[in-house]
Design a protein around this motif. Structure first.
Motif, PDB file in Angstrom:
ATOM      1  N   TYR A 188     -16.767  -3.294 -10.767  1.00  0.00           N
ATOM      2  CA  TYR A 188     -16.465  -1.888 -10.474  1.00  0.00           C
ATOM      3  C   TYR A 188     -16.532  -1.030 -11.738  1.00  0.00           C
ATOM      4  O   TYR A 188     -17.162   0.038 -11.752  1.00  0.00           O
ATOM      5  CB  TYR A 188     -15.081  -1.798  -9.830  1.00  0.00           C
ATOM      6  CG  TYR A 188     -14.596  -0.380  -9.611  1.00  0.00           C
ATOM      7  CD1 TYR A 188     -15.029   0.358  -8.519  1.00  0.00           C
ATOM      8  CD2 TYR A 188     -13.695   0.204 -10.492  1.00  0.00           C
ATOM      9  CE1 TYR A 188     -14.588   1.661  -8.317  1.00  0.00           C
ATOM     10  CE2 TYR A 188     -13.248   1.499 -10.295  1.00  0.00           C
ATOM     11  CZ  TYR A 188     -13.686   2.222  -9.200  1.00  0.00           C
ATOM     12  OH  TYR A 188     -13.243   3.508  -9.012  1.00  0.00           O
ATOM     13  N   VAL A 189     -15.915  -1.501 -12.818  1.00  0.00           N
ATOM     14  CA  VAL A 189     -15.890  -0.737 -14.070  1.00  0.00           C
ATOM     15  C   VAL A 189     -17.291  -0.654 -14.688  1.00  0.00           C
ATOM     16  O   VAL A 189     -17.701   0.409 -15.179  1.00  0.00           O
ATOM     17  CB  VAL A 189     -14.899  -1.375 -15.064  1.00  0.00           C
ATOM     18  CG1 VAL A 189     -15.034  -0.733 -16.445  1.00  0.00           C
ATOM     19  CG2 VAL A 189     -13.467  -1.208 -14.563  1.00  0.00           C
ATOM     20  N   LEU A 190     -18.050  -1.754 -14.646  1.00  0.00           N
ATOM     21  CA  LEU A 190     -19.397  -1.741 -15.198  1.00  0.00           C
ATOM     22  C   LEU A 190     -20.292  -0.754 -14.449  1.00  0.00           C
ATOM     23  O   LEU A 190     -21.075  -0.013 -15.062  1.00  0.00           O
ATOM     24  CB  LEU A 190     -20.003  -3.146 -15.146  1.00  0.00           C
ATOM     25  CG  LEU A 190     -19.436  -4.168 -16.137  1.00  0.00           C
ATOM     26  CD1 LEU A 190     -20.075  -5.532 -15.910  1.00  0.00           C
ATOM     27  CD2 LEU A 190     -19.649  -3.716 -17.580  1.00  0.00           C
ATOM     28  N   GLU A 191     -20.176  -0.731 -13.124  1.00  0.00           N
ATOM     29  CA  GLU A 191     -20.994   0.200 -12.346  1.00  0.00           C
ATOM     30  C   GLU A 191     -20.534   1.640 -12.563  1.00  0.00           C
ATOM     31  O   GLU A 191     -21.356   2.566 -12.574  1.00  0.00           O
ATOM     32  CB  GLU A 191     -20.940  -0.185 -10.866  1.00  0.00           C
ATOM     33  CG  GLU A 191     -21.666  -1.496 -10.591  1.00  0.00           C
ATOM     34  CD  GLU A 191     -21.581  -1.929  -9.144  1.00  0.00           C
ATOM     35  OE1 GLU A 191     -20.706  -1.407  -8.412  1.00  0.00           O
ATOM     36  OE2 GLU A 191     -22.375  -2.795  -8.740  1.00  0.00           O
ATOM     37  N   MET A 192     -19.230   1.827 -12.741  1.00  0.00           N
ATOM     38  CA  MET A 192     -18.732   3.168 -13.045  1.00  0.00           C
ATOM     39  C   MET A 192     -19.256   3.636 -14.401  1.00  0.00           C
ATOM     40  O   MET A 192     -19.673   4.793 -14.563  1.00  0.00           O
ATOM     41  CB  MET A 192     -17.198   3.158 -13.037  1.00  0.00           C
ATOM     42  CG  MET A 192     -16.582   4.535 -13.045  1.00  0.00           C
ATOM     43  SD  MET A 192     -16.953   5.486 -11.557  1.00  0.00           S
ATOM     44  CE  MET A 192     -16.000   4.598 -10.330  1.00  0.00           C
ATOM     45  N   LEU A 193     -19.264   2.735 -15.382  1.00  0.00           N
ATOM     46  CA  LEU A 193     -19.830   3.078 -16.686  1.00  0.00           C
ATOM     47  C   LEU A 193     -21.330   3.356 -16.570  1.00  0.00           C
ATOM     48  O   LEU A 193     -21.878   4.192 -17.301  1.00  0.00           O
ATOM     49  CB  LEU A 193     -19.581   1.942 -17.687  1.00  0.00           C
ATOM     50  CG  LEU A 193     -18.141   1.766 -18.168  1.00  0.00           C
ATOM     51  CD1 LEU A 193     -18.025   0.527 -19.042  1.00  0.00           C
ATOM     52  CD2 LEU A 193     -17.674   2.995 -18.935  1.00  0.00           C
ATOM     53  N   GLY A 194     -21.999   2.653 -15.644  1.00  0.00           N
ATOM     54  CA  GLY A 194     -23.422   2.903 -15.422  1.00  0.00           C
ATOM     55  C   GLY A 194     -23.691   4.335 -15.004  1.00  0.00           C
ATOM     56  O   GLY A 194     -24.647   4.971 -15.474  1.00  0.00           O
ATOM     57  N   THR A 195     -22.822   4.884 -14.143  1.00  0.00           N
ATOM     58  CA  THR A 195     -23.008   6.283 -13.722  1.00  0.00           C
ATOM     59  C   THR A 195     -22.741   7.240 -14.887  1.00  0.00           C
ATOM     60  O   THR A 195     -23.382   8.293 -14.990  1.00  0.00           O
ATOM     61  CB  THR A 195     -22.063   6.631 -12.563  1.00  0.00           C
ATOM     62  OG1 THR A 195     -20.694   6.482 -12.983  1.00  0.00           O
ATOM     63  CG2 THR A 195     -22.310   5.732 -11.357  1.00  0.00           C
ATOM     64  N   VAL A 196     -21.802   6.874 -15.757  1.00  0.00           N
ATOM     65  CA  VAL A 196     -21.527   7.705 -16.935  1.00  0.00           C
ATOM     66  C   VAL A 196     -22.751   7.740 -17.849  1.00  0.00           C
ATOM     67  O   VAL A 196     -23.164   8.798 -18.329  1.00  0.00           O
ATOM     68  CB  VAL A 196     -20.300   7.172 -17.699  1.00  0.00           C
ATOM     69  CG1 VAL A 196     -20.117   7.928 -19.012  1.00  0.00           C
ATOM     70  CG2 VAL A 196     -19.050   7.287 -16.845  1.00  0.00           C
TER      71      VAL A 196
END
Length: 274
Positions: free
Chosen positions: A244-252
């Motif tokens: 979840y955090v990695l994909e959220m960072l991906g959007t950033v």
């Protein structure tokens, strides 16, 4: 984490929020991996229906989360949460003696079901939570994904956000037919709708987003069940939160490309994350 809104400075607020989120995850693990089958079923559906409550509140508050935008609502939610927590603690002390034997049988069953990979289940749950938060955390977001240039900008959030809310509800209803949800054809429909919401414009993208809403919510009960069946709450939830955090960072990295290292490579590569 709700009480962090009352903190006076950003550092204290951030520390309280981090502590609250970590505590909430511990409570979530205990909630889903303990008790009888009926209790876990009620807790699972309470989690899913809670998302609909959040969506309705954000419609009422014109896209804002009232817990983070209204001091009165924040205090009210905090008070209700404290009352419910104390009630649950009291109820658990009352029911533990009667549930011991049933919980033993449940643990034995979970051990036999633990053959499912906690890595795959955790990663899938983390991705599903990210997708739900990213696109369906507010009913007007699909309209913003579908927006195009003047004069025809596409479906307006009001009233077409209501269509997304209905589609999410239809997805939950569809979850009662696992033969449909687990079919390859339904998966292909979900993949096509994800591609459509990114590449199409206006009504086409909105239609794809509506289908994706049905597909996304139909997976929730089944993925939660698979996550619980993995038998390893710590490992499974840790994997879910990592993804979840990695994909959220991906959007950033895709959107704030001017302010992150390597942003020139990831600039507007949202489809990769999707």
């Amino acid at each position: 984490s709700i009480a962090s809104y009352q903190a006076s400075d950003p550092v204290s607020r951030l520390l309280l929020l981090a502590f609250g989120v970590s505590s909430a995850l511990l409570v979530q693990a205990v909630t889903w991996w303990s008790g009888s089958n009926q209790q876990r079923l009620c807790r699972t559906w309470g989690f899913i229906l809670g998302h609909f409550l959040l969506l309705v509140l954000r419609i009422w508050c014109t896209s804002l989360n009232p817990i983070w935008s209204c001091n009165t609502f924040n205090i009210l939610t905090l008070s209700l949460g404290a009352i419910v927590t104390l009630d649950r603690i009291h109820s658990d002390f009352q029911t533990v003696p009667q549930e011991k034997e049933e919980m033993k049988r449940t643990e034995e069953k979970n051990e036999s079901d633990a053959q499912r990979s906690w890595i795959v289940s955790g990663a899938a749950f983390g991705s599903l939570q990210f997708l739900t938060h990213w696109i369906f955390g507010e009913v007007s977001l699909v309209s913003r994904w579908a927006v195009s240039g003047h004069p025809n900008t596409g479906p307006d959030p009001n009233p077409y956000g209501g269509v997304i809310l209905i589609a999410l509800a239809l997805g939950v209803i569809l979850s009662f037919w696992p033969s449909i949800v687990n079919s390859v054809a339904f998966w292909l429909i979900g993949v096509a709708s994800a591609i459509g919401i990114f590449y199409l414009r206006r009504e086409g993208a909105f239609t794809a987003g509506t289908v994706l809403a049905i597909y996304t919510m139909s997976l929730w009960p089944h993925l939660i069940n698979r996550l619980i069946s993995s038998g390893y709450p710590g490992k499974a939830l840790s994997m879910a939160m990592l993804v979840y955090v990695l994909e959220m960072l991906g959007t950033v990295w895709c959107t704030a490309y001017n302010f992150v290292p390597g942003g020139a490579i990831t600039r507007e590569q949202t489809m990769v994350v999707l």
